[in-house]
Design a protein around this motif. Structure first.
Motif, PDB file in Angstrom:
ATOM      1  N   ILE A  60      32.574 101.716  31.531  1.00 41.07           N
ATOM      2  CA  ILE A  60      31.530 101.414  30.551  1.00 41.07           C
ATOM      3  C   ILE A  60      30.386 100.761  31.306  1.00 41.07           C
ATOM      4  O   ILE A  60      30.534  99.670  31.846  1.00 41.07           O
ATOM      5  CB  ILE A  60      32.034 100.443  29.461  1.00 41.07           C
ATOM      6  N   CYS A  61      29.256 101.445  31.409  1.00 41.00           N
ATOM      7  CA  CYS A  61      28.122 100.886  32.137  1.00 41.00           C
ATOM      8  C   CYS A  61      26.957 100.684  31.191  1.00 41.00           C
ATOM      9  O   CYS A  61      26.734 101.490  30.292  1.00 41.00           O
ATOM     10  CB  CYS A  61      27.691 101.817  33.271  1.00 41.00           C
ATOM     11  N   GLN A  62      26.219  99.608  31.423  1.00 42.20           N
ATOM     12  CA  GLN A  62      25.104  99.301  30.539  1.00 42.20           C
ATOM     13  C   GLN A  62      23.776  99.335  31.281  1.00 42.20           C
ATOM     14  O   GLN A  62      23.679  98.870  32.413  1.00 42.20           O
ATOM     15  CB  GLN A  62      25.292  97.910  29.924  1.00 42.20           C
ATOM     16  N   VAL A  63      22.768  99.880  30.616  1.00 44.29           N
ATOM     17  CA  VAL A  63      21.392  99.752  31.085  1.00 44.29           C
ATOM     18  C   VAL A  63      20.784  98.663  30.219  1.00 44.29           C
ATOM     19  O   VAL A  63      20.488  98.884  29.053  1.00 44.29           O
ATOM     20  CB  VAL A  63      20.608 101.061  30.895  1.00 44.29           C
ATOM     21  N   PRO A  64      20.629  97.455  30.752  1.00 44.48           N
ATOM     22  CA  PRO A  64      20.272  96.337  29.881  1.00 44.48           C
ATOM     23  C   PRO A  64      18.817  96.374  29.433  1.00 44.48           C
ATOM     24  O   PRO A  64      17.983  97.047  30.029  1.00 44.48           O
ATOM     25  CB  PRO A  64      20.527  95.115  30.770  1.00 44.48           C
ATOM     26  N   GLU A  65      18.585  95.633  28.367  1.00 38.56           N
ATOM     27  CA  GLU A  65      17.229  95.506  27.846  1.00 38.56           C
ATOM     28  C   GLU A  65      16.329  94.908  28.920  1.00 38.56           C
ATOM     29  O   GLU A  65      16.719  93.957  29.615  1.00 38.56           O
ATOM     30  CB  GLU A  65      17.279  94.562  26.630  1.00 38.56           C
ATOM     31  N   GLY A  66      15.138  95.447  29.062  1.00 33.62           N
ATOM     32  CA  GLY A  66      14.222  94.934  30.070  1.00 33.62           C
ATOM     33  C   GLY A  66      14.596  95.392  31.468  1.00 33.62           C
ATOM     34  O   GLY A  66      14.117  94.856  32.454  1.00 33.62           O
ATOM     35  N   ARG A  67      15.498  96.344  31.573  1.00 29.39           N
ATOM     36  CA  ARG A  67      15.870  97.051  32.810  1.00 29.39           C
ATOM     37  C   ARG A  67      16.620  96.224  33.847  1.00 29.39           C
ATOM     38  O   ARG A  67      17.598  96.673  34.412  1.00 29.39           O
ATOM     39  CB  ARG A  67      14.657  97.699  33.487  1.00 29.39           C
ATOM     40  N   ARG A  68      16.148  94.996  34.131  1.00 34.69           N
ATOM     41  CA  ARG A  68      16.838  94.116  35.058  1.00 34.69           C
ATOM     42  C   ARG A  68      17.241  94.777  36.370  1.00 34.69           C
ATOM     43  O   ARG A  68      18.338  94.584  36.866  1.00 34.69           O
ATOM     44  CB  ARG A  68      18.091  93.506  34.417  1.00 34.69           C
ATOM     45  N   ILE A  69      16.348  95.540  36.936  1.00 35.61           N
ATOM     46  CA  ILE A  69      16.618  96.046  38.282  1.00 35.61           C
ATOM     47  C   ILE A  69      16.395  94.893  39.255  1.00 35.61           C
ATOM     48  O   ILE A  69      15.849  93.857  38.880  1.00 35.61           O
ATOM     49  CB  ILE A  69      15.666  97.208  38.630  1.00 35.61           C
ATOM     50  N   LEU A  70      16.833  95.046  40.493  1.00 36.31           N
ATOM     51  CA  LEU A  70      16.627  93.981  41.470  1.00 36.31           C
ATOM     52  C   LEU A  70      15.287  94.249  42.154  1.00 36.31           C
ATOM     53  O   LEU A  70      15.180  95.156  42.972  1.00 36.31           O
ATOM     54  CB  LEU A  70      17.775  93.970  42.478  1.00 36.31           C
ATOM     55  N   PRO A  71      14.261  93.461  41.786  1.00 33.25           N
ATOM     56  CA  PRO A  71      12.899  93.839  42.159  1.00 33.25           C
ATOM     57  C   PRO A  71      12.644  93.813  43.669  1.00 33.25           C
ATOM     58  O   PRO A  71      11.759  94.484  44.152  1.00 33.25           O
ATOM     59  CB  PRO A  71      12.031  92.792  41.452  1.00 33.25           C
ATOM     60  N   ARG A  72      13.434  93.034  44.402  1.00 34.11           N
ATOM     61  CA  ARG A  72      13.127  92.878  45.815  1.00 34.11           C
ATOM     62  C   ARG A  72      13.946  93.797  46.700  1.00 34.11           C
ATOM     63  O   ARG A  72      13.756  93.825  47.902  1.00 34.11           O
ATOM     64  CB  ARG A  72      13.365  91.430  46.235  1.00 34.11           C
ATOM     65  N   LEU A  73      14.862  94.518  46.088  1.00 36.89           N
ATOM     66  CA  LEU A  73      15.619  95.481  46.886  1.00 36.89           C
ATOM     67  C   LEU A  73      14.994  96.864  46.714  1.00 36.89           C
ATOM     68  O   LEU A  73      14.323  97.130  45.726  1.00 36.89           O
ATOM     69  CB  LEU A  73      17.085  95.522  46.429  1.00 36.89           C
ATOM     70  N   SER A  74      15.250  97.709  47.698  1.00 39.45           N
ATOM     71  CA  SER A  74      14.677  99.049  47.628  1.00 39.45           C
ATOM     72  C   SER A  74      15.346  99.848  46.512  1.00 39.45           C
ATOM     73  O   SER A  74      16.401  99.467  45.999  1.00 39.45           O
ATOM     74  CB  SER A  74      14.873  99.762  48.957  1.00 39.45           C
ATOM     75  N   VAL A  75      14.706 100.941  46.166  1.00 40.54           N
ATOM     76  CA  VAL A  75      15.249 101.822  45.135  1.00 40.54           C
ATOM     77  C   VAL A  75      16.652 102.276  45.531  1.00 40.54           C
ATOM     78  O   VAL A  75      17.590 102.216  44.734  1.00 40.54           O
ATOM     79  CB  VAL A  75      14.308 103.031  44.944  1.00 40.54           C
ATOM     80  N   ALA A  76      16.810 102.674  46.802  1.00 37.91           N
ATOM     81  CA  ALA A  76      18.114 103.152  47.262  1.00 37.91           C
ATOM     82  C   ALA A  76      19.163 102.042  47.165  1.00 37.91           C
ATOM     83  O   ALA A  76      20.290 102.280  46.725  1.00 37.91           O
ATOM     84  CB  ALA A  76      18.003 103.665  48.693  1.00 37.91           C
ATOM     85  N   ASP A  77      18.790 100.826  47.560  1.00 36.03           N
ATOM     86  CA  ASP A  77      19.737  99.710  47.484  1.00 36.03           C
ATOM     87  C   ASP A  77      20.123  99.411  46.040  1.00 36.03           C
ATOM     88  O   ASP A  77      21.271  99.105  45.736  1.00 36.03           O
ATOM     89  CB  ASP A  77      19.133  98.440  48.104  1.00 36.03           C
ATOM     90  N   ASN A  78      19.133  99.496  45.147  1.00 37.84           N
ATOM     91  CA  ASN A  78      19.424  99.287  43.733  1.00 37.84           C
ATOM     92  C   ASN A  78      20.455 100.290  43.234  1.00 37.84           C
ATOM     93  O   ASN A  78      21.406  99.926  42.540  1.00 37.84           O
ATOM     94  CB  ASN A  78      18.138  99.435  42.908  1.00 37.84           C
ATOM     95  N   LEU A  79      20.265 101.534  43.617  1.00 34.44           N
ATOM     96  CA  LEU A  79      21.204 102.569  43.165  1.00 34.44           C
ATOM     97  C   LEU A  79      22.580 102.325  43.763  1.00 34.44           C
ATOM     98  O   LEU A  79      23.605 102.459  43.093  1.00 34.44           O
ATOM     99  CB  LEU A  79      20.684 103.953  43.559  1.00 34.44           C
ATOM    100  N   GLU A  80      22.580 101.924  45.026  1.00 28.52           N
ATOM    101  CA  GLU A  80      23.848 101.677  45.697  1.00 28.52           C
ATOM    102  C   GLU A  80      24.615 100.542  45.012  1.00 28.52           C
ATOM    103  O   GLU A  80      25.836 100.578  44.905  1.00 28.52           O
ATOM    104  CB  GLU A  80      23.557 101.307  47.148  1.00 28.52           C
ATOM    105  N   MET A  81      23.866  99.529  44.533  1.00 28.67           N
ATOM    106  CA  MET A  81      24.524  98.425  43.832  1.00 28.67           C
ATOM    107  C   MET A  81      25.276  98.927  42.603  1.00 28.67           C
ATOM    108  O   MET A  81      26.296  98.358  42.220  1.00 28.67           O
ATOM    109  CB  MET A  81      23.509  97.370  43.387  1.00 28.67           C
ATOM    110  N   GLY A  82      24.755  99.976  41.997  1.00 28.22           N
ATOM    111  CA  GLY A  82      25.414 100.515  40.810  1.00 28.22           C
ATOM    112  C   GLY A  82      26.813 101.040  41.110  1.00 28.22           C
ATOM    113  O   GLY A  82      27.670 101.083  40.238  1.00 28.22           O
ATOM    114  N   ALA A  83      27.036 101.422  42.382  1.00 31.80           N
ATOM    115  CA  ALA A  83      28.338 101.966  42.760  1.00 31.80           C
ATOM    116  C   ALA A  83      29.214 100.897  43.402  1.00 31.80           C
ATOM    117  O   ALA A  83      30.155 101.203  44.123  1.00 31.80           O
ATOM    118  CB  ALA A  83      28.140 103.128  43.730  1.00 31.80           C
ATOM    119  N   PHE A  84      28.911  99.644  43.110  1.00 37.85           N
ATOM    120  CA  PHE A  84      29.581  98.539  43.812  1.00 37.85           C
ATOM    121  C   PHE A  84      31.098  98.617  43.783  1.00 37.85           C
ATOM    122  O   PHE A  84      31.763  98.339  44.767  1.00 37.85           O
ATOM    123  CB  PHE A  84      29.127  97.208  43.200  1.00 37.85           C
TER     124      PHE A  84
END
Ligand SMILES: Nc1ncnc2c1ncn2[C@@H]1O[C@H](COP(=O)(O)OP(=O)(O)OP(=O)(O)O)[C@@H](O)[C@H]1O
Ligand SMILES: [Mg+2]
Lengths: 235, 408
Positions: free
Chosen positions: A78-102
């Protein structure tokens, strides 16, 4: 697949959910609409295990997950895309995606899913080395969705993906949400934009001050007088 | 131009007020004398420093107006492997070219490198504030001191025991703070640091209170020896500073490698994620409570290691070595070095330990100088001396982005 039974969730003394029940079947898009402060985000956070209900059950494939910690629930799919997105602004796009597969260990599968996300959102591929925080609002929303997909969810929870986006971008994102659903992911969609949400979903629930007041097939609700008055802006 | 002059006057006036105690004024009810030469020297220094900063600012403003960047910063200019190689060679050769005093200072630098890097795990990577970090250093030091003086446990055996006990202390303090954020965390960790010190001060029967523990043995070197009784183990105590230096070097290197590996691991990424947005971290499946606890424990382990070595080197411990000021000092090293940057922290540890030795005369103004240096750093180089790449991006996101666009 998911069955929420009479959950009551509190923020200290604020009784935010007063017995919410809903059900989502495999393969559906279910939407949850309601005005500001109705408890939509609280419902999603309770399902995700960031918050825990004081009473009630959250059944996923028949198991009660109401009191499991958030990381275990992600592990269940069960994965959530939270309100206001809450991406990690200081990490790269690729790193952000990689975090999703933690939580995942299957390198090959992760690589494939990354390709899939880049295919779904080509703009993310173009910007993979750019910092998350420098993306536009729409791109950030795509990144947030992409990150959630990297967890290979069976159930995807989306909290107001249209928030603050131009109509044309919203249309694009909703198209992609439907595509994700066609590819086999069940979706629970929270929206303020009731028109849009009822348009893409199979069934809908209406939440008002912590209670479900209406529910049914989206097509029927879209014609319901009360819904039209309260959420579709008709007189 | 006029604006610049006014600004200069204001800065000088402010510096005069701030540095007044350094100017050698003797002020009483009847007397009022000034050491004019000192006034001139100090204010001259301030004026030159201000001038240098103003010049730098002018240059960078000029650069921003569309001129090309003259090149990468210090961190990128030194090829990493080269840089590390030279550093290693210098570090290895150092004691053979230095006197005992310099060796002693160098050992202190190495201890603070280990402490700085350990605290960096908690503060720089996981983003948790810890104002009582020195408590773990104390735990390591007292663990070895007590085990050695009461039970004769040798240094090398006490080292892992000290690490385990420090990690326990880390978990102990970490646990209640797991759900706290910001200010509360600062207060609780500060309190914990003081509690440890006060316990050491007052638990006379075990710790000898403020008198401290004497007669701790230095680390031993063991070698096989042939005697009448057959083959036995002989040993010497490594009291001389060259040997101690090499032990400290090993500890510092172990810390550097350990922290580097952690930073680049899955756990490191989890920490960064927690630092950036805890809820988002939870939603990507990170067990935030466990990861935070792990940060505290690992940070504490490195402090414990350094502490045990400290006790073995000085062969005496007492609670006054573990005051809040020391925690602040280590925190300064982390901040000055650029949170999360390993080379930066090494450089900052060297600067913070060596500079006061060089300016011995000004010892009384040490804290003033630290305060001043920190303030200037925050204003002019918030990313630290040698910024971690990630960190530099954080603080100069817009410029870096523009740069990338320009390069593309
Ligand atoms: N962290 C919090 N602490 C205290 N009360 C909260 C907190 N978050 C939400 N609430 C309260 O809980 C209720 C439900 O909030 P929730 O965020 O779930 O609403 P929502 O339906 O998602 O609204 P919106 O459409 O504005 O996002 C509101 O009355 C809100 O004030
Ligand atoms: Mg909400």
């Amino acid at each position: 697949m998911l069955k929420v039974e009479e959950i009551h969730t509190y923020y200290d003394h604020i009784h935010a959910l007063k017995g919410v029940s809903l059900e989502i079947r495999e393969g559906e898009i279910v939407c949850l609409i309601g005005s500001n402060g109705a408890g939509k985000s609280t419902t999603l956070m309770t399902i995700s295990g960031v918050l825990h209900p004081a009473r009630g059950r959250v059944l996923f494939d028949g198991q009660d997950i109401a009191h499991r910690p958030a990381d275990r629930i992600v592990g269940l799919g069960i994965c959530q895309v939270p309100e206001g997105r809450r991406i990690l602004p200081r990490l790269s796009v690729a790193d952000n995606l990689e975090m999703g597969a933690f939580l995942r260990r299957d390198r090959e599968g992760i690589r494939q899913d990354l390709e899939k996300v880049y295919e779904l959102f080509p703009v993310l591929a173009e910007r993979r080395r750019q910092q998350g925080g420098t993306l536009s609002g729409g791109e950030q929303q795509m990144l947030a969705i992409g990150r959630a997909l990297m967890g290979r969810p069976r159930l995807l929870l989306l909290d107001e993906p249209s928030l603050g986006l131009a109509p044309i971008v919203v249309e694009k994102i909703f198209g992609i949400i439907q595509q994700i659903n066609r590819d086999g992911t069940t979706i629970l969609l929270v929206e303020q934009n009731a028109n849009l949400a009822l348009g893409v979903s199979d069934r809908a629930y209406v939440l008002e001050t912590g209670r479900v007041t209406l529910s049914g097939p989206s097509r029927e609700l879209a014609h319901d007088e009360r819904v039209r008055k309260a959420y579709l802006g008709e007189q | 131009m006029r604006k610049e002059l006014v600004k200069f006057a204001v800065v000088m006036l402010w510096a005069f007020g701030l540095l007044f105690p350094m100017l050698g004024a003797q002020i009483g009810f009847e007397t009022f004398t000034f050491e004019w030469s000192r006034l001139v020297r100090v204010m001259g220094f301030v004026a030159v420093a201000y001038g240098a900063l103003a010049a730098q600012r002018a240059v960078s403003a000029h650069r921003k107006r569309g001129h090309r960047d003259p090149g990468p910063g210090l961190a990128e200019r030194v090829p990493p492997l080269w840089g590390w190689g030279i550093l290693a060679a210098v570090a290895l050769a150092f004691p053979w070219f230095a006197d005992n005093y310099a060796r002693d200072v160098a050992i202190n630098v190495l201890i603070y490198v280990a402490l700085g890097l350990g605290l960096n795990i908690v503060v720089g990577l996981a983003g948790l504030l810890d104002l009582g970090y020195i408590a773990f250093y104390a735990v390591g030091a007292y663990t070895y001191a007590l085990l050695n003086t009461h039970f004769g446990v040798p240094f090398w055996l006490a080292l892992p025991i000290g690490c385990v006990i420090s990690a326990g202390a880390g978990a102990f303090i970490g646990y209640p703070t797991l759900k706290m954020r910001g200010d509360y965390l600062a207060i609780v960790t500060l309190g914990f640091g003081e509690i440890i010190r006060i316990v050491l001060n007052n638990w006379d029967r075990v710790t000898e209170g403020p008198n401290g523990i004497l007669g701790i043995k230095a680390p031993g070197l063991y070698y096989p020896k042939l005697t009448e009784a057959g083959l036995t183990l002989g040993h010497v105590y490594l009291k001389n500073l060259t040997c101690l230096y090499y032990i400290a070097l090993v500890i510092a290197v172990v810390t550097i490698i350990g922290v580097y590996r952690l930073d680049h691991s899955r756990v490191g990424r989890a920490w960064v994620s927690i630092r950036e947005d805890e809820t988002a971290a939870e939603l990507t499946g990170i067990d935030t409570l466990r990861m935070k606890l792990l940060a505290y424990m690992l940070g504490a382990i490195f402090a414990g290691l350094a502490g045990a070595f400290y006790a073995a080197k000085v062969r005496y411990v007492n609670p006054s070595s573990f005051v809040f000021l020391e925690s602040a000092l280590v925190l300064c090293i982390v901040v000055l070095g650029g949170m999360g940057s390993i080379p930066g922290i090494i450089l900052a540890a060297a600067a913070i330990i060596v500079l006061p030795e060089v300016f011995r005369d000004l010892e009384l103004y040490r804290m003033l100088a630290f305060g001043g240096a920190m303030t200037l750093m925050m204003v002019y180089r918030p990313e630290g001396l040698i910024p971690a790449r990630r960190r530099r991006l954080e603080l100069h996101a817009r410029e870096a982005f523009a740069e990338e666009e320009g390069n593309a």
